[in-house]
Design a protein around this motif. Structure first.
Motif, short mmCIF file in Angstrom:
data_model
loop_
_atom_site.label_atom_id
_atom_site.label_comp_id
_atom_site.label_asym_id
_atom_site.label_seq_id
_atom_site.Cartn_x
_atom_site.Cartn_y
_atom_site.Cartn_z
N PHE A 158 0.82 -1.21 0.00
CA PHE A 158 0.00 0.00 0.00
C PHE A 158 0.85 1.26 0.00
O PHE A 158 2.04 1.24 0.28
CB PHE A 158 -0.93 0.00 1.22
CG PHE A 158 -0.24 0.24 2.53
CD1 PHE A 158 -0.06 1.52 3.03
CD2 PHE A 158 0.24 -0.83 3.28
CE1 PHE A 158 0.58 1.74 4.24
CE2 PHE A 158 0.89 -0.63 4.49
CZ PHE A 158 1.06 0.66 4.97
N PHE A 159 0.21 2.37 -0.33
CA PHE A 159 0.80 3.69 -0.18
C PHE A 159 -0.19 4.55 0.61
O PHE A 159 -1.37 4.19 0.75
CB PHE A 159 1.12 4.32 -1.53
CG PHE A 159 -0.09 4.59 -2.39
CD1 PHE A 159 -0.73 5.83 -2.37
CD2 PHE A 159 -0.61 3.59 -3.21
CE1 PHE A 159 -1.84 6.06 -3.14
CE2 PHE A 159 -1.73 3.82 -3.99
CZ PHE A 159 -2.35 5.06 -3.95
N THR A 160 0.26 5.66 1.12
CA THR A 160 -0.58 6.51 1.95
C THR A 160 -1.15 7.67 1.14
O THR A 160 -0.42 8.37 0.45
CB THR A 160 0.21 7.06 3.15
OG1 THR A 160 0.79 5.98 3.87
CG2 THR A 160 -0.69 7.85 4.08
N LYS A 161 -2.45 7.86 1.23
CA LYS A 161 -3.13 8.94 0.51
C LYS A 161 -3.01 10.25 1.29
O LYS A 161 -2.50 10.29 2.41
CB LYS A 161 -4.59 8.58 0.30
CG LYS A 161 -4.82 7.32 -0.52
CD LYS A 161 -6.30 7.13 -0.82
CE LYS A 161 -7.11 6.95 0.45
NZ LYS A 161 -8.55 6.75 0.17
N ASP A 163 -5.24 11.85 2.79
CA ASP A 163 -5.97 11.80 4.06
C ASP A 163 -5.30 10.88 5.07
O ASP A 163 -5.86 10.57 6.12
CB ASP A 163 -7.42 11.36 3.84
CG ASP A 163 -7.53 9.99 3.20
OD1 ASP A 163 -6.48 9.31 3.03
OD2 ASP A 163 -8.65 9.59 2.85
N LYS A 164 -4.07 10.43 4.75
CA LYS A 164 -3.24 9.58 5.60
C LYS A 164 -3.79 8.17 5.76
O LYS A 164 -3.34 7.43 6.64
CB LYS A 164 -3.03 10.23 6.98
CG LYS A 164 -2.28 11.55 6.93
CD LYS A 164 -2.01 12.09 8.32
CE LYS A 164 -1.24 13.40 8.27
NZ LYS A 164 -0.97 13.94 9.62
N LYS A 165 -4.74 7.80 4.93
CA LYS A 165 -5.26 6.45 4.96
C LYS A 165 -4.55 5.60 3.90
O LYS A 165 -4.18 6.11 2.85
CB LYS A 165 -6.77 6.45 4.70
CG LYS A 165 -7.57 7.13 5.82
CD LYS A 165 -9.07 7.07 5.53
CE LYS A 165 -9.85 7.73 6.65
NZ LYS A 165 -11.32 7.71 6.39
N PRO A 166 -4.36 4.31 4.18
CA PRO A 166 -3.66 3.46 3.21
C PRO A 166 -4.54 3.09 2.03
O PRO A 166 -5.77 2.93 2.17
CB PRO A 166 -3.30 2.22 4.04
CG PRO A 166 -4.38 2.15 5.07
CD PRO A 166 -4.72 3.57 5.41
N GLU A 167 -3.94 2.97 0.89
CA GLU A 167 -4.63 2.47 -0.30
C GLU A 167 -3.75 1.41 -0.95
O GLU A 167 -2.58 1.65 -1.22
CB GLU A 167 -4.91 3.59 -1.30
CG GLU A 167 -5.66 3.11 -2.53
CD GLU A 167 -6.14 4.25 -3.41
OE1 GLU A 167 -5.95 4.16 -4.63
OE2 GLU A 167 -6.68 5.23 -2.87
N ARG A 208 5.26 -1.21 4.54
CA ARG A 208 4.10 -1.02 3.65
C ARG A 208 3.54 -2.35 3.15
O ARG A 208 2.66 -2.38 2.29
CB ARG A 208 4.49 -0.14 2.46
CG ARG A 208 4.82 1.29 2.85
CD ARG A 208 5.21 2.13 1.66
NE ARG A 208 5.57 3.49 2.06
CZ ARG A 208 6.13 4.38 1.25
NH1 ARG A 208 6.39 4.05 -0.01
NH2 ARG A 208 6.44 5.58 1.70
#
Length: 327
Positions: A158-161, A163-167, A208
């Motif tokens: 994942f990477f962090t968006k 909004d600091k949420k993982p995607e 990650r």
């Protein structure tokens, strides 16, 4: 027949034997213990072993018997904790190679012989470790096990968006990679592995990686891994940005020798130009972090060749000027 002088040490020998040769997957019988004591000139009847085991339990040792034999349960240090300590010792730049080997040998004494073998796993390090959270070292332990067992792993990445949420990348689908090494770089752990679909070695940030699972599939990419020089891997790759290494010649002022050695190692060939400058030619993965490193020295560092990379730096500089110019 007089007793052996070692007779008084019987409980200590039993304790050492259980600590060194047992765990949840490795058991010993009272017969095994009796045979071990005999090798140390301690003769006992097998029935006395039961009372000896009970004495050790009363002293505080977690000795279990599940019907297959005796084994040590909980220890002062769990295997993952000892591996963490080994990684920290290996990662500390101020500890010499000789002292590192001495300390790791001592750490091996804190576990059984089976776990001690796995402590020899190689972790390639760049910069000193400062911290590591629990999820990272659990992931590291899983990856290390896969390397030791010669198996592929599956995981989500994942990477962090904003909004600091993982995607999750790859549309949330599992990655299937053959792991080969763990690398520290700028306080982050990376796994170097072979991507069968793309046929190349790639690295992944361990923090990650989610839902790591060791598969039953044997690793591939062994020949490709043999081509990877891990001793110089971190000197070529800036901030772990991937790409194809290219040979680059750079010119520095004489006061930057230490900075160059810190980056590329003592074996880097330095050519003195006898005018207050020196040049080096090294393999680097050309990326924005690499250009950022060059920019950091201002006019004390110059990319000499190849011209294409020199022009990339010029284009980046012009782009920065335009970005910061008044509109």
């Amino acid at each position: 027949m007089p007793k052996s002088p070692n007779q008084k040490l019987k409980l200590l020998y039993i304790k050492d034997y259980l600590l060194k040769y047992t765990d949840e997957n490795h058991h010993v019988s009272s017969k095994d213990i009796t045979a071990y004591l005999s090798k140390h000139d301690i003769e006992v009847e097998r029935k006395t072993i039961y009372s000896d085991i009970e004495s050790l339990r009363n002293y505080g040792f977690d000795i279990n018997n599940d019907g297959k034999g005796y084994y040590i349960g909980e220890r002062d240090f769990e295997p993952s904790e000892i591996k963490l300590l080994v990684d920290i010792v290996q990662s500390s730049k101020f500890i010499t190679e000789r002292k590192t080997n001495v300390l790791i040998k001592k750490l091996e004494e804190l576990t059984n012989k089976y776990e001690a073998d796995s402590l020899q796993r190689r972790v390639y390090v760049h910069n000193r470790i400062k911290s590591m959270n629990e999820s990272v070292y659990i992931n590291v332990d899983a990856i290390s096990n896969a390397i030791n067992e010669d198996k592929k792993i599956q995981f989500k990445y994942f990477f962090t968006k904003i909004d600091k949420k993982p995607e999750f990348k790859n549309d949330g689908c599992l990655y299937e990679i053959s792991p080969y090494a763990l690398i520290w770089d700028d306080e982050n752990y990376y796994m170097l592995g072979f991507d069968s679909n793309k046929g190349i070695m790639k690295h992944y940030r361990v923090d990650r990686m989610k839902n790591i699972r060791v598969t039953d599939i044997t690793r591939d990419g062994k020949e490709e891994f043999k081509k990877t020089d891990l001793s110089t891997y971190n000197t070529k790759v800036f901030s772990m940005f991937g790409g194809k290494p290219e040979k680059v010649t750079m010119r520095f002022t004489a006061d930057l020798v230490d900075a160059v050695i810190d980056r590329f190692g003592k074996d880097v060939m330095i050519i003195d130009e006898f005018d207050g400058h020196f040049t080096i030619t090294v393999d680097v993965v050309v990326s924005n972090p690499f250009f950022g490193w060059v920019f950091g020295f201002k006019n004390k560092c110059e990319i000499v060749e190849p011209e294409s990379i020199r022009n990339q730096l010029i284009d980046m500089a012009q782009s920065l000027v335009e970005n910061y110019s008044e509109k």
